[in-house]
Every structure is written in structure tokens, then in C-alpha cells.
Design an enzyme around this catalytic site. Structure first.
Site, mmCIF file in Angstrom:
data_model
loop_
_atom_site.group_PDB
_atom_site.id
_atom_site.type_symbol
_atom_site.label_atom_id
_atom_site.label_comp_id
_atom_site.label_asym_id
_atom_site.label_seq_id
_atom_site.Cartn_x
_atom_site.Cartn_y
_atom_site.Cartn_z
ATOM 1 N N CYS A 91 33.491 39.039 40.051
ATOM 2 C CA CYS A 91 34.699 39.640 39.470
ATOM 3 C C CYS A 91 35.383 40.468 40.552
ATOM 4 C CB CYS A 91 34.341 40.507 38.268
ATOM 5 S SG CYS A 91 33.623 39.575 36.892
ATOM 6 N N CYS A 121 32.343 52.952 35.774
ATOM 7 C CA CYS A 121 32.410 51.526 35.477
ATOM 8 C C CYS A 121 32.972 50.744 36.660
ATOM 9 C CB CYS A 121 33.286 51.321 34.239
ATOM 10 S SG CYS A 121 33.451 49.605 33.744
#
Length: 361
Positions: free
Chosen positions: A125, A346
Site C-alpha cells: 500500500c 496508523c
């Protein structure tokens, strides 16, 4: 056959890799009483014991036999950092000298452990630091379990509160380590394990349709979160290559199947990137996708990393985005980052050279 006899046994088997039945069989083969397996299992999984010598209700001879034939590949804390907001990020050392990271996120009403499921990640990602690492291997179930135990200990020692929640949102893709992820949940939730409620656990996935369906077939009781970040295939392909084999249509079908089997609503995680997915049209596409299943949306603040050019959307754009979703009846929460100053937020988990050096010190 795990052991033929004590003399031929090879001290390579991690005792926690055995089921209760397998451990009982192994003990019988070694000439020990089978009922001892339950006592040993309690030490391993209820009391989180990682030293055979501490198993005080076993005879000394049995403890010596266990030491001669088994190992306990315990995870160890090598380094911890405390953020200005009290978040604690830990670097954990594994038995083979690989390292992973986990995070304790304290809040007024909860103590959350964020745990890893793989050493590195294979999904690449574009916005995630872990995605720029190679995937070295899957974590074993006991290695996931150990992270929970160690982070729970931090919660008690640092803040005087027990662990209340667990999120599989650390390094790696949990659904690509399905068996070990499920075994770890079993050990965490079972009465003969840590006895935590399954609804206190959330497993997050980047979106692997067939494995989401398998979760449904297994009728899991924990929560499922999907890292969505775009409800448009072209945009999602750009930042999450996994979408090329798991389109939004395929994911929608899988999520419907999962919900039909479990009746558990889905959480969609959505990072709003500046000038990428922060316009009204993006919000409309997300609201439409939310109609597939009962769900809520967590809008997550982006935490920039050196390897990517993405930046967080402006505050007013995030507010407008959330306001539109709510106007469409979508339960929407805006989550602020925790532990950003120690790269614990995150998308920031990655083993840097300094972390490797610290773990080897």
C-alpha cells in the site's frame, strides 16, 4: 508423531504450537501422565508462563523433561517509546531475531493493544510504511498472543488499567496469515486462555474477498474492519494494488456474505488524503458503498511517511466530508492520530535501522 521417546526427541518443537490433544499424546509417548497436559496448557495460555521452571505444580522431573524436549519461543520487549499523548510503541524481538512493532493506545474509557500479524507486509500500500518493507514471514499464533500479554502488562504497570480492546492493525495483513490469526484469537478469547470477549477484538484487512467470505463461513464473533480509503476502483488501485485482484464489487459481495453469516456490522477505515480522495464526489462514492452492508466509517488522520508524498487533507475538508456522510445516514467518527511523534500512529509502523540496532543491543 511429535515424539517417539525422550532420547530421540529433538528440542525444536515450540510447545505452544501443539493443541491440547497433541500435547497429551506427546506426554503419553514420553511416559508421562496425559492429564498433565491440561495443567501445562493452563500455565501456557491462562497464566502466560514462558518458563518451565515456573510451573510450580508440576514435578521437578516433569519440568526437566519438558525443558529437554520443548522450547517456548517467547516474544520479548527490546525497546519501548512513550509518546507525549501516553501512547507506547514497543519493538518486539522474536525467537529468530526478526523484529516487529506493537502499540498500546490509552484513552479515558479503554486501553487498546494494536498488534502485528506478520513480519513486514506483502501488500505494498503506497501510503503505509509497513508496505515498503518485505514480508519475511507470518507470525505464529503464540507470537500474536504474546504481544497482547506484553502490552496488557504495560497497561497495568504504566497506567493501572487492564487491557480492554485489541486491534489487529499493526504490521502485516491478518487475512494472509489466516490460520495463525484465528488460533491467536482462540487463545485470547477462550476460557482456558485469556478469556477476553471476542467483541473487544477487531481484525482489519486491506480487502481480500475470498478470506472475508471464509470469516463468514467460520462465523467469527470478532469485529471486521476494512481499510477502504477510496470507493472508486481507479483511485483504490493507485494506492492499494490489492484492489486489482479484489475490486470494490468483489469486496461488496464478500461483505454482504460476511454480514449474512455473522450479523456483525463492518467498520470502514478511510484516510482522507489532500487532493486525492477528499472531494464531495469521493464522499458520495463512499456513502453509496456504505449502502451494501450495515456499517460505520472511521475517518482517520493521515500520518505522513518519508517514502510517500501523501499528506493529510485540510481540517475543513475532513469536516465537510464527515458532515456529508452523516447527512446520508452513515455513522461517522473522525479519529485523531495517537503516537505520531514516535512513529506509532496508523500507517507508520516499520522497523528502521535504529530499531534493529536497539533490538540487537
Amino acid at each position: 508423531m511429535y515424539l517417539c521417546n525422550v532420547e530421540k526427541a529433538v528440542k525444536t518443537v515450540d510447545i505452544r504450537s501443539l493443541s491440547l490433544a497433541q500435547l497429551k499424546d506427546a506426554l503419553v509417548e514420553m511416559g508421562e501422565q496425559g492429564f498433565r497436559a491440561k495443567q501445562i496448557y493452563e500455565w501456557l495460555w491462562q497464566k502466560s508462563c514462558t518458563d518451565f521452571d515456573e510451573m510450580s505444580n508440576l514435578s521437578k522431573s516433569l519440568r526437566e523433561t519438558l525443558k529437554a524436549n520443548f522450547t517456548i519461543n517467547a516474544v520479548k520487549v527490546k525497546q519501548s517509546q512513550i509518546s507525549s499523548d501516553k501512547t507506547i510503541k514497543s519493538t518486539f524481538s522474536l525467537y529468530d531475531n526478526n523484529v516487529i512493532e506493537g502499540v498500546l493506545i490509552p484513552a479515558d474509557d479503554r486501553m487498546t493493544a494494536c498488534v502485528s500479524s506478520q513480519v513486514g507486509c506483502s501488500l505494498t500500500c503506497k501510503f503505509c510504511a509497513t508496505g515498503y518493507m518485505d514480508r519475511k514471514r507470518n507470525l505464529n499464533a503464540d507470537e500474536i498472543y504474546d504481544q497482547v500479554v506484553l502490552i496488557a502488562k504495560q497497561a497495568e504497570e504504566k497506567y493501572g488499567h487492564p487491557l480492554t480492546n485489541i486491534v489487529y492493525m499493526g504490521m502485516g495483513e491478518p487475512l494472509l496469515n489466516y490460520s495463525n490469526m484465528m488460533k491467536s484469537v482462540d487463545r485470547i478469547t477462550s476460557p482456558d486462555g485469556l478469556n477476553m470477549a471476542a467483541k473487544r477484538i477487531t481484525v482489519s484487512t486491506a480487502g481480500i474477498a475470498k478470506m472475508i467470505k471464509k470469516l463468514g463461513d467460520d462465523e467469527v464473533r470478532f469485529n471486521l474492519a476494512l481499510s477502504l480509503h477510496a470507493a472508486n476502483d481507479d483511485k483504490r488501485n493507485e494506492i492499494m494494488p490489492i484492489n486489482e485482484q479484489n475490486s470494490l464489487a468483489a469486496l461488496a459481495e464478500a461483505l454482504k456474505y460476511f454480514y449474512a453469516k455473522t450479523k456483525s456490522p463492518i467498520t470502514f477505515e478511510y484516510i482522507v488524503f489532500h487532493n486525492f480522495n477528499d472531494e464531495l464526489q469521493d464522499a458520495k462514492e463512499l456513502a453509496k458503498f456504505c449502502k451494501n452492508v450495515p456499517c460505520k466509517v472511521n475517518i482517520i488522520e493521515y500520518n505522513p511517511i518519508a517514502l510517500a508524498d501523501f499528506v493529510n487533507a485540510e481540517a475543513d475538508k475532513i469536516d465537510q466530508f464527515a458532515t456529508y456522510l452523516r447527512s446520508q445516514g452513515v455513522i461517522t467518527n473522525v479519529r485523531r492520530s495517537r503516537g505520531k511523534d514516535i512513529d506509532a500512529a496508523c500507517g507508520q509502523l516499520a522497523i528502521k535501522d535504529k530499531d534493529k540496532e536497539a533490538s540487537e543491543a
